[in-house]
Write a protein that holds these residues in place. Structure first.
Motif, mmCIF file in Angstrom:
data_model
loop_
_atom_site.group_PDB
_atom_site.id
_atom_site.type_symbol
_atom_site.label_atom_id
_atom_site.label_comp_id
_atom_site.label_asym_id
_atom_site.label_seq_id
_atom_site.Cartn_x
_atom_site.Cartn_y
_atom_site.Cartn_z
ATOM 1 N N PHE A 1 0.918 -1.248 0.107
ATOM 2 C CA PHE A 1 -0.029 -0.028 0.114
ATOM 3 C C PHE A 1 0.791 1.283 0.077
ATOM 4 N N ALA A 2 1.960 1.065 0.671
ATOM 5 C CA ALA A 2 2.958 2.381 0.689
ATOM 6 C C ALA A 2 3.696 2.671 -0.684
ATOM 7 N N SER A 3 3.579 1.476 -1.441
ATOM 8 C CA SER A 3 4.656 1.580 -2.787
ATOM 9 C C SER A 3 3.966 1.609 -4.056
ATOM 10 N N LEU A 4 2.474 1.226 -3.882
ATOM 11 C CA LEU A 4 1.831 1.220 -5.207
ATOM 12 C C LEU A 4 0.781 2.205 -5.219
ATOM 13 N N PRO A 5 1.074 3.248 -6.118
ATOM 14 C CA PRO A 5 0.184 4.518 -5.826
ATOM 15 C C PRO A 5 -0.977 4.620 -6.641
ATOM 16 N N ASN A 6 -1.171 3.365 -7.849
ATOM 17 C CA ASN A 6 -2.147 3.176 -8.713
ATOM 18 C C ASN A 6 -3.163 1.977 -8.134
ATOM 19 N N LEU A 7 -2.955 1.533 -6.975
ATOM 20 C CA LEU A 7 -3.626 0.203 -6.771
ATOM 21 C C LEU A 7 -5.138 0.543 -6.469
ATOM 22 N N GLU A 8 -6.070 -0.169 -7.258
ATOM 23 C CA GLU A 8 -7.572 -0.053 -7.079
ATOM 24 C C GLU A 8 -8.136 -0.884 -6.767
ATOM 25 N N ALA A 9 -7.655 -2.318 -6.990
ATOM 26 C CA ALA A 9 -8.416 -3.506 -6.559
ATOM 27 C C ALA A 9 -7.469 -4.681 -6.052
ATOM 28 N N LEU A 10 -7.663 -5.024 -4.883
ATOM 29 C CA LEU A 10 -6.902 -6.039 -4.095
ATOM 30 C C LEU A 10 -7.877 -7.114 -3.707
ATOM 31 N N TYR A 11 -7.596 -8.478 -4.282
ATOM 32 C CA TYR A 11 -8.248 -9.559 -3.958
ATOM 33 C C TYR A 11 -7.181 -10.573 -3.096
ATOM 34 N N LEU A 12 -7.569 -10.941 -1.807
ATOM 35 C CA LEU A 12 -6.773 -11.883 -0.942
ATOM 36 C C LEU A 12 -7.713 -13.207 -0.604
ATOM 37 N N LEU A 13 -7.133 -14.293 -1.356
ATOM 38 C CA LEU A 13 -7.866 -15.566 -0.850
ATOM 39 C C LEU A 13 -7.005 -16.618 -0.351
ATOM 40 N N GLY A 14 -7.316 -17.432 0.781
ATOM 41 C CA GLY A 14 -6.558 -18.324 1.286
ATOM 42 C C GLY A 14 -5.026 -17.825 1.737
ATOM 43 N N CYS A 15 -4.897 -16.556 1.986
ATOM 44 C CA CYS A 15 -3.599 -16.245 2.616
ATOM 45 C C CYS A 15 -3.679 -16.466 4.066
ATOM 46 N N ALA A 16 -2.935 -17.492 4.236
ATOM 47 C CA ALA A 16 -2.934 -18.166 5.860
ATOM 48 C C ALA A 16 -1.993 -17.401 6.890
ATOM 49 N N ALA A 17 -1.029 -16.439 6.267
ATOM 50 C CA ALA A 17 -0.265 -15.954 7.046
ATOM 51 C C ALA A 17 -0.638 -14.464 7.372
ATOM 52 N N LEU A 18 -1.698 -14.184 6.735
ATOM 53 C CA LEU A 18 -2.250 -12.762 7.071
ATOM 54 C C LEU A 18 -2.988 -12.735 8.637
ATOM 55 N N LYS A 19 -2.825 -11.929 9.516
ATOM 56 C CA LYS A 19 -3.384 -11.713 10.823
ATOM 57 C C LYS A 19 -4.141 -10.395 10.919
ATOM 58 N N LYS A 20 -3.467 -9.434 10.530
ATOM 59 C CA LYS A 20 -4.270 -8.111 10.573
ATOM 60 C C LYS A 20 -3.998 -7.173 9.378
ATOM 61 N N LEU A 21 -5.006 -6.674 8.790
ATOM 62 C CA LEU A 21 -5.168 -5.823 7.643
ATOM 63 C C LEU A 21 -5.514 -4.399 8.047
ATOM 64 N N LYS A 22 -4.650 -3.432 7.841
ATOM 65 C CA LYS A 22 -5.159 -1.823 7.995
ATOM 66 C C LYS A 22 -4.646 -0.943 6.917
ATOM 67 N N ILE A 23 -5.944 -0.475 6.479
ATOM 68 C CA ILE A 23 -5.588 0.511 5.282
ATOM 69 C C ILE A 23 -6.073 1.700 5.540
ATOM 70 N N SER A 24 -5.047 2.713 5.467
ATOM 71 C CA SER A 24 -5.261 4.110 6.209
ATOM 72 C C SER A 24 -5.409 5.286 5.212
ATOM 73 N N SER A 25 -6.628 5.978 5.109
ATOM 74 C CA SER A 25 -6.727 7.183 4.111
ATOM 75 C C SER A 25 -6.220 6.784 2.950
ATOM 76 N N ASP A 26 -6.533 5.794 2.533
ATOM 77 C CA ASP A 26 -6.256 5.266 0.968
ATOM 78 C C ASP A 26 -7.318 5.761 0.113
ATOM 79 N N ARG A 27 -7.339 6.761 -0.781
ATOM 80 C CA ARG A 27 -8.179 7.446 -1.557
ATOM 81 C C ARG A 27 -8.162 6.526 -2.924
ATOM 82 N N ARG A 28 -7.200 5.662 -3.135
ATOM 83 C CA ARG A 28 -7.318 5.048 -4.737
ATOM 84 C C ARG A 28 -7.922 3.575 -4.694
ATOM 85 N N LEU A 29 -7.980 2.843 -3.414
ATOM 86 C CA LEU A 29 -8.671 1.545 -3.601
ATOM 87 C C LEU A 29 -10.141 1.846 -3.622
#
Length: 529
Positions: free
Chosen positions: A282-310
């Protein structure tokens, strides 16, 4: 003005321009296009110079028909070569016998190269004997723009410079069930300056894969790995779409995504991505509009702050993901899947677009799962979407969404902001509740619906609720997601559309019994979706 009469006996199709006739024939298998060629001189001329040759008939994969196939292909290609026809596209499914009688295949490839082939699709019927081998004349195809292969083993030619000529014009490469040599793929990435689309599906031979090099035009990458591949590194500065799916047991590690600065759509399925990895994305990709996360077992927390692109976010099957915080003012699509036995993640939706549409998938758990504590978590989770106008629910059975009346007394539902609800039930053989009981629970959870639609057994049914006081309509254009609507409106009319007779009667009975809800009921006919 007199109408012109059309003589049914006149062949108007044959009078069409030859390019248009060729366009019609290009959609047909070769055997059918050849049959059309005997209808008239115009069709014969169009067929004789047809540059789209589709031999992709599954019957040709039978070894018994191979001699006949070989003769047909020989004659067809010889005719095009004689008349100097540039072949735009060539499809062929090869039987295992071609691995033995390779001289046919080699001659076809040589002829295609002479005819300046533009798009080539080759499919080998895979056997226990292994993969097919591409004849080396293919590396002389300087005009080739699209290559689609299945069942081949790809290795460097004897003259390694040939691969530079081979990929000089290649814009799209699709490889399925293919064995990839590491040196071949490295040389391809180093030389393929025109490549725009790359697909690798169930390819083997690589424990690690590196997609790097100049690749100035690469826009789309679609990858589906077996358990053999453990590491992926991708560096493509102009990449806009990246799809990565891996075998859950491989724990695929991915590096370089943060270097793909132009990335707009990212799809990760069963990839070993961690919390800090997403922070870097999120810090490096200024144009990211769509994110799909499926079966990513290592993820525990997801925080997206003040992101006006997604604008689009999907979370499904990330079993260890427990906390999600979204400050995404332009988010218009949110999809989340939950297995009932695992409970619900803790979601904090700080901001989203007023146009936000939500899709929630609730997968059935064991019978012991559904107690008051579980339903309390369900209501609390749904409350995150109080001001969302449209919600789409997908449920295995009615059990996951029908809250028993004795449990509702200690629960509080505040989803007064939802206008439209669409709900799908997938396992019809487990119907435990009548449509009236389902409606009763849904109206308790979403008290002020305008529209409620069901999809069961391919039958889409709709209820439309009409209220006396519609003064809130002007508030729908408000830009704040946090504004509340009136909590109570008096129901005036209910329109039923596309319900079967039994369900119609159950709904009539339920609406008649509902205290303080005397209203007019209109009924429409039932039709399959």
């Amino acid at each position: 003005m007199e109408e012109k009469k059309v003589d049914a006996a006149v062949d108007h199709i044959s009078k069409l321009p030859e390019p248009l006739l060729q366009k019609i024939l290009s959609f047909l298998l070769v055997k059918n296009a050849a049959r059309m060629g005997v209808l008239s001189k115009s069709f014969y001329s169009a067929w004789s110079s047809l540059s789209y040759l589709n031999f992709g008939d599954i019957l040709f994969c039978d070894e018994g028909t191979f001699p006949k196939l070989a003769q047909i292909v020989d004659q067809t290609l010889a005719n095009r070569q004689e008349h100097k026809v540039t072949i735009q596209k060539f499809w062929l499914i090869l039987p295992p016998s071609c691995l033995i009688r390779g001289y046919h295949f080699r001659n076809w490839i040589k002829t295609l190269v002479v005819c300046k082939i533009k798009e080539l699709t080759l499919d080998v019927c895979i056997t226990e004997n292994g993969y097919g081998t591409l004849p080396e004349p293919i590396f002389d195809a300087k005009e080739l723009e699209v290559l689609e292969l299945r069942g081949f083993k790809l290795e460097l030619p004897r003259d390694q410079y040939d691969i530079v000529k081979f990929v000089s014009s290649l814009s799209e490469l699709n490889l399925t069930d293919t064995f990839l040599g590491e040196q071949f793929f490295r040389a391809l990435c180093a030389s393929c300056n025109s490549l725009e689309n790359l697909t690798l599906d169930a390819c083997r031979g690589l424990t690690s894969l590196q997609i790097a090099g100049p690749l100035p035009k690469l826009k789309r990458v679609w990858l589906n790995f077996s358990d053999e591949t453990k590491m992926l590194r991708i560096v493509a500065p102009n990449l806009e779409y990246l799809h990565i799916r891996s075998d859950p047991s491989s724990l695929l590690q991915v590096n370089g995504i943060t270097d793909c600065k132009a990335l707009k759509i990212l799809y990760l399925h069963s990839v070993g991505v961690k919390d800090q990895d997403l922070e870097g994305i999120f810090a490096s990709l200024p144009n990211l509009e769509a994110l799909y996360l499926l079966g990513c077992a290592a993820l525990k927390k997801l925080k997206i702050s003040s992101d006006r692109r997604l604008k689009c976010l999907l979370l499904e099957g990330c079993l260890n993901l427990s906390d999600v915080e979204l400050d995404t003012p332009n988010l218009t699509s949110f999809s989340c899947g939950a297995w009932c036995d695992n409970g619900f993640l803790t979601l904090k939706l700080i901001s989203a677009s007023v146009l936000l549409k939500v899709e929630l998938k609730l997968f059935e758990g064991s019978e012991s799962t559904y107690d008051r504590r579980w339903y309390s978590k369900l209501v609390k989770f749904l409350d995150n979407f109080n001001q969302v106008k449209a919600i789409h629910l997908k449920c295995d059975t009615e059990t996951v969404i029908v809250i028993p009346k004795n449990m509702r007394k200690k629960l509080v539902s505040s989803l007064y902001g939802t206008d439209g609800l669409h709900i799908e039930f997938e396992k019809l053989y487990k119907n435990h509740y009548s449509v009236g009981e389902v409606l009763d629970s849904l109206l308790w959870i979403f008290p002020q619906l305008d529209t409620l639609s069901f999809l069961r057994d391919n039958l889409k049914s709709t209820l439309k609720f009409i209220y006396d006081d519609d003064s809130f309509e002007n508030e729908k254009t408000c830009t704040s997601l946090l504004l509340k609507r009136p909590r109570h409106r008096k129901l005036k009319d209910v329109k039923m559309e596309n319900f079967e007779c039994t369900d119609q009667q159950q709904l009539r009975d339920y609406l008649s019994r509902r205290k303080g809800r005397r209203c007019h009921i209109c009924v429409g006919s039932a039709k399959k979706a």
